[in-house]
Write a protein that holds these residues in place. Structure first.
Motif, PDB file in Angstrom:
ATOM      1  N   VAL A  10       0.853  -1.175   0.000  1.00 44.56           N
ATOM      2  CA  VAL A  10       0.000   0.000   0.000  1.00 44.56           C
ATOM      3  C   VAL A  10       0.894   1.232   0.000  1.00 44.56           C
ATOM      4  CG1 VAL A  10      -0.165   0.045   2.523  1.00 44.56           C
ATOM      5  CG2 VAL A  10      -1.932   1.176   1.144  1.00 44.56           C
ATOM      6  N   ALA A  11       0.422   2.312  -0.623  1.00 41.24           N
ATOM      7  CA  ALA A  11       1.185   3.554  -0.618  1.00 41.24           C
ATOM      8  C   ALA A  11       0.281   4.691  -1.073  1.00 41.24           C
ATOM      9  CB  ALA A  11       2.400   3.472  -1.542  1.00 41.24           C
ATOM     10  N   VAL A  26      -3.608   0.144  -3.158  1.00 41.53           N
ATOM     11  CA  VAL A  26      -3.287  -1.154  -2.553  1.00 41.53           C
ATOM     12  C   VAL A  26      -3.193  -2.181  -3.670  1.00 41.53           C
ATOM     13  CG1 VAL A  26      -3.943  -2.896  -0.844  1.00 41.53           C
ATOM     14  CG2 VAL A  26      -4.643  -0.510  -0.513  1.00 41.53           C
ATOM     15  N   SER A  27      -2.181  -3.053  -3.607  1.00 33.90           N
ATOM     16  CA  SER A  27      -2.046  -4.117  -4.590  1.00 33.90           C
ATOM     17  C   SER A  27      -1.683  -5.408  -3.874  1.00 33.90           C
ATOM     18  CB  SER A  27      -0.965  -3.775  -5.617  1.00 33.90           C
ATOM     19  OG  SER A  27      -0.827  -4.805  -6.579  1.00 33.90           O
ATOM     20  N   GLY A  28      -2.307  -6.514  -4.282  1.00 37.93           N
ATOM     21  CA  GLY A  28      -2.009  -7.802  -3.680  1.00 37.93           C
ATOM     22  C   GLY A  28      -2.901  -8.875  -4.268  1.00 37.93           C
ATOM     23  N   ARG A  29      -2.775 -10.067  -3.744  1.00 38.02           N
ATOM     24  CA  ARG A  29      -3.574 -11.193  -4.232  1.00 38.02           C
ATOM     25  C   ARG A  29      -4.823 -11.360  -3.383  1.00 38.02           C
ATOM     26  NH1 ARG A  29       1.091 -15.802  -5.526  1.00 38.02           N
ATOM     27  NH2 ARG A  29       2.316 -14.496  -6.960  1.00 38.02           N
ATOM     28  N   GLN A  30      -5.953 -11.602  -4.058  1.00 35.95           N
ATOM     29  CA  GLN A  30      -7.219 -11.914  -3.401  1.00 35.95           C
ATOM     30  C   GLN A  30      -7.573 -10.855  -2.347  1.00 35.95           C
ATOM     31  OE1 GLN A  30      -6.549 -15.934  -1.987  1.00 35.95           O
ATOM     32  NE2 GLN A  30      -6.982 -16.820  -4.009  1.00 35.95           N
ATOM     33  N   ILE A 112       4.077  -0.977   3.530  1.00 37.08           N
ATOM     34  CA  ILE A 112       4.259   0.192   2.677  1.00 37.08           C
ATOM     35  C   ILE A 112       5.117  -0.206   1.476  1.00 37.08           C
ATOM     36  CG2 ILE A 112       5.157   2.529   2.546  1.00 37.08           C
ATOM     37  CD1 ILE A 112       2.779   2.324   4.342  1.00 37.08           C
ATOM     38  N   ALA A 113       4.706   0.228   0.292  1.00 32.26           N
ATOM     39  CA  ALA A 113       5.428  -0.125  -0.940  1.00 32.26           C
ATOM     40  C   ALA A 113       6.773   0.577  -0.997  1.00 32.26           C
ATOM     41  CB  ALA A 113       4.595   0.245  -2.157  1.00 32.26           C
ATOM     42  N   GLU A 114       7.739  -0.104  -1.585  1.00 36.88           N
ATOM     43  CA  GLU A 114       9.033   0.499  -1.881  1.00 36.88           C
ATOM     44  C   GLU A 114       8.894   1.394  -3.118  1.00 36.88           C
ATOM     45  OE1 GLU A 114      11.716   0.100  -0.140  1.00 36.88           O
ATOM     46  OE2 GLU A 114      11.189  -1.583   1.167  1.00 36.88           O
ATOM     47  N   CYS A 459       9.338   7.026  -7.996  1.00 32.76           N
ATOM     48  CA  CYS A 459       8.731   7.594  -6.794  1.00 32.76           C
ATOM     49  C   CYS A 459       7.890   6.532  -6.105  1.00 32.76           C
ATOM     50  CB  CYS A 459       7.855   8.797  -7.168  1.00 32.76           C
ATOM     51  SG  CYS A 459       6.628   8.461  -8.439  1.00 32.76           S
ATOM     52  N   ILE A 460       7.681   6.709  -4.818  1.00 32.77           N
ATOM     53  CA  ILE A 460       6.848   5.787  -4.062  1.00 32.77           C
ATOM     54  C   ILE A 460       5.407   5.917  -4.557  1.00 32.77           C
ATOM     55  CG2 ILE A 460       5.871   5.321  -1.768  1.00 32.77           C
ATOM     56  CD1 ILE A 460       8.545   6.114  -0.584  1.00 32.77           C
ATOM     57  N   GLY A 461       4.721   4.791  -4.699  1.00 33.98           N
ATOM     58  CA  GLY A 461       3.351   4.816  -5.167  1.00 33.98           C
ATOM     59  C   GLY A 461       3.207   4.582  -6.651  1.00 33.98           C
ATOM     60  N   LYS A 462       4.380   4.419  -7.357  1.00 31.88           N
ATOM     61  CA  LYS A 462       4.314   4.165  -8.799  1.00 31.88           C
ATOM     62  C   LYS A 462       4.951   2.829  -9.121  1.00 31.88           C
ATOM     63  CE  LYS A 462       2.752   5.244 -12.711  1.00 31.88           C
ATOM     64  NZ  LYS A 462       1.321   5.114 -12.878  1.00 31.88           N
TER      65      LYS A 462
END
Length: 462
Positions: A10-11, A26-30, A112-114, A459-462
């Motif tokens: 998430v970011a 937010v990105s992920g599985r299921q 938090i996303a890298e 950048c963070i979030g991309k």
């Protein structure tokens, strides 16, 4: 980063600061059950839903839009949730904290996303190849309209398609060579029967065209670094202001006014030009104080790293003993050859311009603007820029290096092909190496450390 690419992430996906709209991604599985727990409703895929975005007590943090993209039809290839709210930093931080809070029971691995991790997942999940993924960052960072349009072409796959076409042609030729090596009892003149030499020639011609366009694309992305050098009060700051069309540098008749570099990025025909005005050059004995001596030292450091050096001469002072001696001292230390351009300033005074046989030179007036167009054209020529009728795709220096390596291997392959069929094994090896070099561009052959280096610059979030 690669070792954790299955974790949900998430970011905040919009730039820091205040704005009309801010996005938390937010990105992920299921993610389906998580989305329902977070928002209290089941979202219709790929439809914007306006609703309150609530905290743990059920109080609205904000009212905004929620969009849910189930895998694989999303940017990352995973389930993706986007929350669009008002773009205040406090609001977005509260939404981010709420996303992490809800995840404690449903998605304990949510983190938090890298930087660049969303785009990296798009690459890992085959939504983008590596050249397209890099084009995402290049589109964001584009400093000119031409660079933005070129990055958009690369993002759409124009560059990758040309690379893939080349690779397919090399693979076809490799297949013929390998088949011949596997059946040596077939007594045929392979190079003649399969037109291997002709195929290789056409591949090399195509590669030369792609390499030329890639060099132009790299120029659009990187630009050219130009340093203005010369003695004090020859018009360096005036030339910077004239090129930029704005009063960026202080101009006075006092020697040593510019103590440190002044940088500005302008564009010529869409090519970024990073112009650096520097402290006037003179000996340490002539410098008035320690600050000026430090500025002069920095000037020489900038000159060493420049793509082009404009050595400014004041036409009104030529012939003065002290001035001419200073010119000679500077010229002895400046890089000679293609990187050096002699610029004779104050041509508006009607004075004769000295000849510089075999050297690049231009006469102009920083005050009136006369001769500026000739200087701009000369800088484009120095950079190697020329317009492409089909449009340029954005490219990076690593792409250019990979294309050059591929071209070098194909050149060696042609040398083997010129001998006889007895060198087919060497011919095949050079084709393999050329094929692999092209694969590095789109990511078919890429080390993990290279991927980490590329995506860490996003950048963070991309």
């Amino acid at each position: 980063m690669l070792s954790r690419h299955h974790d949900p992430i998430v970011a905040i996906a919009t730039a820091p600061g205040r704005g009309a709209v801010g996005i938390v991604r937010v990105s992920g599985r299921q993610l389906g059950p998580y989305v329902e727990a977070l928002l209290g409703v089941r979202l219709q895929p790929r439809h914007a839903t306006y609703l309150p975005l609530r905290d743990a007590e059920g109080q609205p943090i904000d009212h905004g839009l929620a969009l849910y993209f189930p895998a694989p039809h999303s940017y990352t290839g995973e389930d993706v949730l986007e929350l669009q709210a008002h773009g205040g930093p406090v609001v977005l931080q509260l939404l981010l904290a709420r996303c992490l809070e809800v995840a404690q029971s449903l998605l304990p691995a949510l983190r938090i996303a890298e930087p660049g991790e969303f785009t990296q997942r798009a690459f890992l999940n085959d939504k983008l190849d590596l050249a397209q993924a890099e084009a995402v960052g290049d589109l964001i960072d584009a400093s000119t309209e031409a660079a933005a349009r070129s990055a958009s072409r690369s993002l759409s796959g124009a560059f990758s398609q040309q690379v893939h076409t080349l690779r397919d042609q090399i693979v076809h030729l490799r297949m013929l060579v390998e088949a011949t090596l596997d059946f040596p009892e077939e007594e045929i003149d392979f190079l003649e029967k399969a037109d291997a030499r002709g195929q290789l020639r056409r591949i090399r011609e195509t590669l030369d065209g792609v390499l030329d366009r890639a060099r132009q694309g790299a120029l659009l992305r990187e630009g050219i670094k130009v340093v203005l050098a010369g003695q004090p009060n020859v018009g360096k700051s005036s030339l910077l202001n004239a090129l930029a069309g704005a009063e960026l540098a202080i101009v006075t008749p006092i020697p040593g006014t510019t103590r440190d570099k002044v940088s500005e990025t302008i564009q010529i025909a869409g090519v970024p030009l990073h112009v650096i005005d520097t402290a006037g050059l003179r000996s340490d004995a002539e410098a008035t104080d320690e600050v000026e001596r430090i500025g002069i030292a920095r000037t020489w450091a900038e000159i060493a790293a420049a793509d082009a050096v404009l050595f400014l001469h004041d036409l009104t002072r030529l012939g003065e003993p002290g001035y001419d001696a200073g010119e000679a001292d500077i010229l002895a230390r400046l890089p000679q050859g293609a990187r050096l351009v002699h610029v004779f300033n104050k041509v508006d005074r009607g004075l004769p311009v000295p000849k510089r046989d075999g050297e690049r030179a231009v006469a102009l007036s920083a005050k009136t603007g006369a001769g500026l167009d000739a200087l701009r054209a000369l800088l484009l020529e120095l950079a190697g820029w020329h317009a492409q009728p089909e449009g340029v795709f954005i490219a990076r220096e690593r792409h250019v290096r990979a294309l050059r390596r591929s071209a070098a291997h194909l050149e060696v392959a042609a040398e083997h092909a010129a001998v006889s069929d007895h060198a087919l094994d060497l011919f095949a090896e050079e084709l393999r190496l050329a094929h692999n070099a092209l694969g590095e561009i789109t990511g078919e052959f890429s080390a993990d450390d290279l991927l980490g280096e590329i995506f860490s610059r996003f950048c963070i979030g991309k």
